[in-house]
Enzyme design. Structure first.
Site, PDB file in Angstrom:
ATOM      1  CG  HIS A 218       1.185   4.645   8.263  1.00 57.80           C
ATOM      2  ND1 HIS A 218       2.587   4.819   9.164  1.00 57.80           N
ATOM      3  CD2 HIS A 218       0.435   5.201   7.127  1.00 57.80           C
ATOM      4  CE1 HIS A 218       3.177   5.871   7.616  1.00 57.80           C
ATOM      5  NE2 HIS A 218       1.921   6.353   7.269  1.00 57.80           N
ATOM      6  CG  ASP A 393      -0.892  -1.040   7.301  1.00 59.72           C
ATOM      7  OD1 ASP A 393      -0.954  -2.485   6.838  1.00 59.72           O
ATOM      8  OD2 ASP A 393      -0.337  -0.377   6.274  1.00 59.72           O
ATOM      9  N   GLY A 394      -3.309  -4.094   8.761  1.00 57.88           N
ATOM     10  CA  GLY A 394      -4.714  -3.961   7.413  1.00 57.88           C
ATOM     11  C   GLY A 394      -5.013  -3.991   6.974  1.00 57.88           C
ATOM     12  CG  ASP A 395      -2.371  -2.146   4.117  1.00 57.70           C
ATOM     13  OD1 ASP A 395      -1.871  -3.174   4.262  1.00 57.70           O
ATOM     14  OD2 ASP A 395      -1.726  -0.840   3.345  1.00 57.70           O
ATOM     15  CB  THR A 439       5.968  -3.212   1.344  1.00 55.67           C
ATOM     16  OG1 THR A 439       5.919  -2.262   2.848  1.00 55.67           O
ATOM     17  CG2 THR A 439       6.669  -3.712   1.743  1.00 55.67           C
ATOM     18  CB  SER A 440       1.920  -6.032  -0.883  1.00 59.60           C
ATOM     19  OG  SER A 440       1.079  -5.761  -0.311  1.00 59.60           O
ATOM     20  N   GLY A 481      13.861  -5.697  -1.569  1.00 61.08           N
ATOM     21  CA  GLY A 481      13.107  -5.058  -0.013  1.00 61.08           C
ATOM     22  C   GLY A 481      14.255  -5.677   0.380  1.00 61.08           C
ATOM     23  N   PRO A 552       0.891 -12.063   6.040  1.00 65.01           N
ATOM     24  CG  PRO A 552       0.545  -9.857   6.486  1.00 65.01           C
ATOM     25  CD  PRO A 552       1.428 -10.923   7.442  1.00 65.01           C
TER      26      PRO A 552
HETATM   27  P1  ADP Z   1       2.693  -2.795   3.418  1.00 58.56           P
HETATM   28  O1  ADP Z   1       3.219  -2.764   5.003  1.00 58.56           O
HETATM   29  O2  ADP Z   1       3.289  -0.972   2.854  1.00 58.56           O
HETATM   30  O3  ADP Z   1       1.444  -1.858   4.304  1.00 58.56           O
HETATM   31  P2  ADP Z   1       1.231  -4.461   2.881  1.00 58.56           P
HETATM   32  O4  ADP Z   1       0.233  -4.760   4.084  1.00 58.56           O
HETATM   33  O5  ADP Z   1       0.154  -4.670   1.287  1.00 58.56           O
HETATM   34  O6  ADP Z   1       1.816  -3.107   2.538  1.00 58.56           O
HETATM   35  O7  ADP Z   1       2.045  -6.118   2.592  1.00 58.56           O
HETATM   36  C1  ADP Z   1       2.932  -5.966   3.722  1.00 58.56           C
HETATM   37  C2  ADP Z   1       3.602  -7.623   3.546  1.00 58.56           C
HETATM   38  O8  ADP Z   1       4.369  -6.968   2.734  1.00 58.56           O
HETATM   39  C3  ADP Z   1       4.438  -8.186   4.426  1.00 58.56           C
HETATM   40  O9  ADP Z   1       3.094  -9.488   4.866  1.00 58.56           O
HETATM   41  C4  ADP Z   1       5.316  -9.464   3.883  1.00 58.56           C
HETATM   42  O10 ADP Z   1       5.599 -10.339   3.432  1.00 58.56           O
HETATM   43  C5  ADP Z   1       5.902  -8.133   2.948  1.00 58.56           C
HETATM   44  N1  ADP Z   1       6.842  -7.125   2.961  1.00 58.56           N
HETATM   45  C6  ADP Z   1       6.902  -6.102   4.162  1.00 58.56           C
HETATM   46  N2  ADP Z   1       8.392  -5.756   4.080  1.00 58.56           N
HETATM   47  C7  ADP Z   1       9.206  -6.548   3.053  1.00 58.56           C
HETATM   48  C8  ADP Z   1      10.141  -6.686   2.539  1.00 58.56           C
HETATM   49  N3  ADP Z   1      11.580  -6.071   2.635  1.00 58.56           N
HETATM   50  N4  ADP Z   1      10.802  -7.647   1.440  1.00 58.56           N
HETATM   51  C9  ADP Z   1      10.038  -8.675   1.337  1.00 58.56           C
HETATM   52  N5  ADP Z   1       8.962  -8.473   2.123  1.00 58.56           N
HETATM   53  C10 ADP Z   1       8.170  -7.800   2.741  1.00 58.56           C
HETATM   54 MG    MG Z   2       0.153  -3.945   5.571  1.00 54.94          MG
END
Ligand code: ADP
Ligand code: MG
Length: 565
Positions: A218, A393-395, A439-440, A481, A552
């Site tokens: 990714h 991954d910067g998104d 994830t967010s 999470g 982030p």
């Molecule tokens: P992705 O990680 O799918 O690229 P985002 O970049 O939008 O999604 O979000 C990343 C953020 O998600 C992280 O900075 C962190 O705050 C949050 N995050 C990741 N995993 C978890 C988790 N298991 N519980 C709570 N927050 C999480």
């Molecule tokens: Mg991300």
């Protein structure tokens, strides 16, 4: 450089439209969600549903067809599909024999597939979930189930799907998936980062003459850098890594995939395979029906990976079983009649019932705050993306803007119907997690959904009620999470916010003042995460690289609560 783009926002849907048109003999589109087999599977056959972000073609839509997958869910580029999309594909793929969810191991995918599994089980469908975890650099051997999934997914899923095609039960198909995953190891390297559609620069650059070892698919950077030598040296580096990981019980026979990531082409991959085959022979091992080509790409990334699956008789039979999909054919799979069409699309929103007058009045204020949050996120999109690019991954900026915009839009649609607080939050939650696949997105969806349940549409909450709703939001995020305080996630600013709000309200402050004080505490806590090393999510692999940069998700949460007080 990803060059052929009309509108970057339409990239995924247009690619999928072209793919389903060209492959209409093999797949049918599930609108806005993914694809299923065009061929009718026998009644009672277990359905294997795969999927994840787009940008990895032929994974996963190109693996759907007789002998292989029953359905593939297609998220946005590199971001997990939503639970709603997963449900839509699952319903279209189901043959009445239960469903195996077979994502590859990324936090966002596990969250969204997990949420879809819960909902489908509530509807009486037997759903199991097993993730592919083949990337040897992403966790130590003893924790192999925590590893992320990469190209070895092709072999693992091929085997699980062959078991389904052979008419095995859901228990058996699940067992095969577990065994195939346990027997599979992958190791990759990249020479250049990929460019997101519409972007001007690649997500990361690797100095000339160097190679990043242990990359994700990714756009995450590799875990180490090495000198890029000859093709044979590259093959040796990857094979040596895989041999170090050879399970003690491994037999002589091994399924092999040499996979190109997008810009590394077939002749180069064949040169690599030539050396891999020599090394296997030297070690007294025998490759079985090797596959050399592109099966899991990462847009236009330059690089490759090698995967080995150590075979026993059962896995070998499944590996050799016939299959006919866009990216791969083997033998002659059974002829099956075509399905006329796909019956289901993404579920409709339930009808909106008006809330009590007090709750409906507060819902109007809440809707305005959601709009405000969207504007704040849009103004900070680039900055949040830059923070996420340090070790993720910067998104993150883009994900938050997409999610919150979807929430604001969805709320605007229902607001004229006079909903209460709970309905407005539930609508925001649904739209957010549905549109922002990462994830967010899943976590904001879970948090808002929990707060919606706490508030309902009748009660007019006082300050203590608001504290309980915020607490429910925090609990929703933690329980979905699984992160703990100190893991360097949004939890590190959400929990201090909830505690400070509760303390100030208990001390007698009005809600507005308590909110502002709690927001300052959340902001300080978010900034303090800069000192932590990441323990969760995509960035945990690069935990120490994130030191000096705040998390982030914690930063975006602080921005929202600061701006909406
Ligand atoms: P992705 O990680 O799918 O690229 P985002 O970049 O939008 O999604 O979000 C990343 C953020 O998600 C992280 O900075 C962190 O705050 C949050 N995050 C990741 N995993 C978890 C988790 N298991 N519980 C709570 N927050 C999480
Ligand atoms: Mg991300």
């Amino acid at each position: 450089m990803t060059k052929l783009v009309n509108d970057p926002r339409e990239f995924v849907s247009q690619a999928l439209a072209g793919y389903t048109a060209a492959q209409s003999g093999r797949v049918l589109a599930v609108p806005d969600a993914g694809v299923v087999r065009a061929a009718q599977a026998p009644e009672g056959q277990v359905a294997v549903v795969m999927g994840g972000g787009s940008g990895h073609f032929p994974a996963f839509a190109g693996w759907v067809g007789v002998g292989f997958g029953h359905g593939a869910v297609c998220g946005n580029i590199f971001s997990s599909p939503s639970a709603e999309q997963i449900m839509a594909v699952s319903k279209a793929a189901s043959n009445g024999g239960g469903i195996l969810f077979a994502p590859i191991n990324y936090a966002g995918d596990i969250l969204h597939f997990g949420a879809a599994a819960v909902k489908l089980r509530e509807e009486g469908v037997d759903v199991r979930m097993r993730a592919v975890t083949d990337d040897i650099v992403s966790a130590p051997t003893e924790d192999y189930l925590d590893r992320r999934g990469i190209a070895g997914a092709f072999i693992v899923l091929k085997m699980a799907c062959a078991a389904a095609e052979a008419g095995q039960s859901l228990d058996e198909v699940e067992r095969v998936m577990v065994a195939a995953n346990r027997a599979t190891r992958s190791f990759g390297a990249a020479f250049g980062g990929c460019t997101l559609p519409g972007a001007k620069e690649p997500m990361f650059a690797i100095p000339p003459g160097r190679v990043a070892v242990g990359l994700g698919i990714h756009g995450e950077p590799g875990t180490a850098e090495a000198v890029c030598g000859t093709a044979d040296q590259m093959a040796d580096l990857l094979v040596d890594g895989l041999f170090e990981e050879r399970p003690p019980e491994a037999g002589r026979r091994v399924a092999v995939l040499v996979n190109g990531l997008g810009a590394t082409k077939y002749d180069e991959l064949s040169i690599i395979y030539r050396r891999v085959a020599e090394r296997l022979a030297d070690a007294g091992m025998e490759p079985v029906a090797p596959v050399v080509g592109e099966q899991v790409t990462s847009l236009d990334m330059a690089g490759l990976s090698v995967s080995f699956t150590y075979l026993d008789d059962e896995l070998e039979t499944l590996w050799l079983a016939p299959a006919d999909v866009a990216s791969f054919t083997r033998g002659q799979p059974p002829l099956r009649a075509s399905r006329a069409s796909v019956p289901v699309g993404v579920a409709e929103r339930p009808p909106v019932r008006p809330g009590s007058p007090g709750s409906a009045a507060l819902a109007v204020e809440l809707a305005a705050k959601i709009g405000l949050a969207r504007d704040i996120l849009a103004a900070n999109e680039d900055r949040l993306g830059a923070i996420d690019a340090v070790a993720g991954d910067g998104d993150h900026g883009a994900q938050m803007v997409v999610g919150c915009t979807a929430a604001a839009d969805a709320v605007a649609v229902v607001l004229p119907l006079g909903p209460g607080l709970g309905t407005v939050l539930a609508e925001a939650a649904r739209a957010w997690s549905e549109r922002a696949g990462g994830t967010s997105g899943a976590l904001w969806g879970a948090g808002l959904e929990a707060a919606a349940r706490e508030l309902g549409d009748e009660v007019v909450p006082d300050a203590a009620g608001a504290v309980r709703a915020v607490r429910a939001f925090a609990d929703g995020i933690v329980s979905r999470g699984g992160a703990r305080a100190g893991d360097k996630t949004m939890v590190d600013s959400v929990l201090p916010f909830a505690s400070a709000l509760a303390a100030r309200v208990e001390a007698g402050d009005g809600l507005a003042g308590a909110w502002r004080a709690a927001a300052r505490a959340a902001d300080a806590a978010a900034q303090a995460t800069a000192a932590f090393s990441s323990k969760r999510g995509r960035s945990k692999l690069h935990g120490d690289r994130s030191i000096g940069t705040p998390d982030p998700g914690a930063a975006s949460f602080a921005l929202i609560v600061l701006g909406t007080g």
